[in-house]
Design an enzyme around this catalytic site. Sequence first.
Site, PDB file in Angstrom:
ATOM      1  N   LYS A  51     -13.937 -13.611 -16.012  1.00  0.00           N
ATOM      2  CA  LYS A  51     -14.969 -12.758 -16.499  1.00  0.00           C
ATOM      3  C   LYS A  51     -14.758 -11.286 -16.871  1.00  0.00           C
ATOM      4  O   LYS A  51     -15.543 -10.624 -17.985  1.00  0.00           O
ATOM      5  CB  LYS A  51     -16.323 -12.736 -15.602  1.00  0.00           C
ATOM      6  N   SER A 303     -10.884 -21.006 -13.765  1.00  0.00           N
ATOM      7  CA  SER A 303     -11.521 -20.014 -14.141  1.00  0.00           C
ATOM      8  C   SER A 303     -11.808 -18.999 -13.344  1.00  0.00           C
ATOM      9  O   SER A 303     -12.013 -17.922 -13.487  1.00  0.00           O
ATOM     10  CB  SER A 303     -13.005 -20.543 -14.791  1.00  0.00           C
TER      11      SER A 303
END
Length: 318
Positions: A51, A303
């Site tokens: 992110k 991720s």
Amino acid sequence: MRLVTISDIRAAAALVAPAVLRTPLLPCPWADDDRPLWLKPENLQPVGAFKIRGAFHALARLPEEVRVLGVVAYSSGNHAQAVAYAAKRFGVPAVIVVPDTTPRVKIDATRSHGAEVHTVPVAERESRARYLSHQRGSTLIPPFDHVDVIAGQGTVGLEIAEDLPDVRTVLVPVSGGGLISGVAVAIKALCPDARVIGVEPALAADAAESLRAGRRSSSWSPALRARTIADGLRAEPSELTFAHMRELVDGIVAVSEADIRAAVPWLVHNSRLVAEPSGAVTVAAYLNHRDELPPGRTVAVVSGGNLDPALLSELLAE
């Protein structure tokens, strides 16, 4: 509706370079010979997740006179940390709204970067963030529904294409769709023969249902999606991200809760990586659905790695 381009992603790569780690591709000696596997360990980023790419890029693109007024974000946790971290790097205030189900480790990490954190019921996080943005005159940085965020996340795909140009399959976690949208743009532009396949929990399989129907599904409520242990994969695609997915994504694999829970300790023991359940879904798909995947060189995007120590201990003991 304008979709992100490879030029957008290349420009984003230059802007995020000061704050983002170019994560390596880690070969997996335990993988099949006909489907060799590399991991893209975004859990190694400064905030423990990919992110940071989209958040830093979105802030970098703001005019200085706008950025100085501060930013607001809503998030299940990892985007919260990323915006808080980026705001600290730019020296501007950040207000973050998170669901009251967010793991404490993610809330504490967000506050550690100096952000003001508000916890609300999951269905209220976006509306509260928009209210606070209007009230304070700050810019809202959404977790995925923004071209600058998508372009920043797309740098993951750009790096994969540069480091493994003959990749055949890229496995990407799917939630709101920002990551897979950006990755798909980069991979399809630079490795046109490769397939981009999303992975999501079976208990939050709204993206798979939407792609089958050709339109966004309305049958998955926040309460339904909240059942999965993968707390970072409980959002649903926006019109913007779904447009990217419909055009560029080749398919979606849904993995069970048992598969996800088993993938976390598998990564610890076999690749020495700590991944949160949301980050481990791609490995869960490879381990349990590999016959559904094309043969050839495969990359699984891990991720993120932000999970409570108690949950990690629980999963390692299973």
